[in-house]
Design an enzyme around this catalytic site. Structure first.
Site, PDB file in Angstrom:
ATOM      1  N   ASP A 206      -7.382   1.499  -4.099  1.00 58.84           N
ATOM      2  CA  ASP A 206      -8.358   1.259  -3.040  1.00 58.84           C
ATOM      3  C   ASP A 206      -9.599   2.087  -3.328  1.00 58.84           C
ATOM      4  O   ASP A 206      -9.511   3.306  -3.496  1.00 58.84           O
ATOM      5  CB  ASP A 206      -7.767   1.650  -1.675  1.00 58.84           C
ATOM      6  CG  ASP A 206      -6.490   0.881  -1.364  1.00 58.84           C
ATOM      7  OD1 ASP A 206      -6.395  -0.291  -1.783  1.00 58.84           O
ATOM      8  OD2 ASP A 206      -5.600   1.449  -0.713  1.00 58.84           O
TER       9      ASP A 206
ATOM     10  N   ASP B 121      -0.939  -7.108   8.260  1.00 58.88           N
ATOM     11  CA  ASP B 121      -1.143  -5.688   8.526  1.00 58.88           C
ATOM     12  C   ASP B 121      -0.583  -5.379   9.907  1.00 58.88           C
ATOM     13  O   ASP B 121      -0.809  -6.148  10.861  1.00 58.88           O
ATOM     14  CB  ASP B 121      -2.627  -5.332   8.488  1.00 58.88           C
ATOM     15  CG  ASP B 121      -3.224  -5.439   7.087  1.00 58.88           C
ATOM     16  OD1 ASP B 121      -2.459  -5.710   6.143  1.00 58.88           O
ATOM     17  OD2 ASP B 121      -4.442  -5.252   6.953  1.00 58.88           O
TER      18      ASP B 121
END
Length: 239
Positions: free
Chosen positions: A131, A9
Site C-alpha cells: 500500500d 471491507d
C-alpha cells in the site's frame, strides 16, 4: 484475461468502503458481508478479497466471525487481510477459512517475522500488501507512512519468493477517479513474472479494460461495483 476480484471491507461486522483509507469517510453497503459474498458467488466469481478494517486499525484480527461465515456459506477462495501481526493471527485467518492472507505492515515493521511466515506457510499462501502513498509504503491501516520505497520493498520480497502482490495507491482508493496504471506498469516492467493485483480508483468497466490492455494480471474492485458502475456481463465480454 485480467482476473476479476471483488472486495468486501468490514467494519463492525458490516460491508463498508472508505475513501482514501479515511475511517471518517465511510459508506455502509450491507449489514451482512456473508450475504454480499453469496451474491458475488451467484454472479460467477471464484475469488474474494476480504479486509478486516477494524483489525487493521486495532492491529489484531477483529472480524474473524465474518470471515468464518463467508467461508461456511460460500465456496469462494478468500484472501484475507487486516490486523495480521502475529503467528496466531495468521493461523486464525487460515482456521476461519482464508485460502491466502494479505500482509503489508509486518513486511515493513518486522521483516524477519514476515520471512518466517513465507517459510512456514509457503509463498503461495502469502500476498504481499504494498500500500503506497507518494511512493512510500503505508502501514497499520494506512495510518502511518514508512520511509520504505515501494520498489525497494518489492525487490526485497520478490527475491525471497513472493509472487503475489496486492498494490493499492491510497490516493486513488475509494475515489473512483481511475487506477494508478503508470505505477502498475512500472511494477510489471521491473517484475514481469509477478501476479500483481491492482487496487484503488476503479470507476467502471473502462478502467478495468485499460488495466487488462496494460498487461496487469488482476484487479480488486469494490466501491465502483457497489455504486452500480461496473457491468459484469459486459466486462466479461471484453476482457
Amino acid at each position: 484475461m485480467i482476473e476479476l476480484i471483488p472486495a468486501i471491507d468490514i467494519i463492525d461486522g458490516k460491508c463498508v468502503r472508505l475513501t482514501k483509507g479515511d475511517y471518517t469517510q465511510q459508506t455502509t453497503y450491507s449489514d451482512s458481508p456473508a450475504d454480499v459474498a453469496r451474491r458475488f458467488e451467484d454472479m460467477g466469481f471464484k475469488r474474494l478479497h476480504v479486509v478486516d478494517l477494524d483489525g487493521a486499525k486495532s492491529r489484531h484480527i477483529v472480524n474473524k466471525k465474518c470471515l468464518n461465515d463467508i467461508s461456511r456459506l460460500t465456496s469462494l477462495e478468500i484472501d484475507f487481510g487486516g490486523g495480521l501481526k502475529t503467528d496466531d493471527d495468521i493461523q486464525t485467518a487460515f482456521d476461519n477459512g482464508a485460502s491466502m492472507v494479505t500482509v503489508g505492515s509486518v513486511a515493513i515493521s518486522a521483516p524477519d517475522l514476515f520471512a518466517k511466515w513465507i517459510g512456514t506457510f509457503g509463498a503461495d499462501k502469502i500476498i504481499l500488501g504494498a500500500d503506497t502513498r507518494d511512493g512510500k509504503v503505508s502501514i497499520n491501516g494506512w495510518k502511518e507512512d514508512s520511509a520504505t520505497d515501494i520498489f525497494d520493498m518489492l525487490d526485497t520480497y520478490v527475491s525471497m519468493g513472493i509472487s503475489k502482490v496486492l498494490c493499492t495507491d491510497i490516493s486513488k482508493d475509494g475515489t473512483m477517479q481511475g487506477p494508478a496504471i503508470s505505477l502498475y506498469e512500472e511494477i510489471m516492467r521491473r517484475h514481469p513474472s509477478l501476479h500483481l493485483i491492482a487496487s484503488g480508483g476503479v470507476s467502471g468497466n473502462d478502467d478495468i479494460m485499460n488495466l487488462d490492455r496494460s498487461g496487469i494480471p488482476a484487479v480488486v474492485f469494490g466501491k465502483a461495483f457497489y455504486e452500480g458502475r461496473i457491468d459484469i456481463d459486459k466486462l466479461r465480454e471484453n476482457v
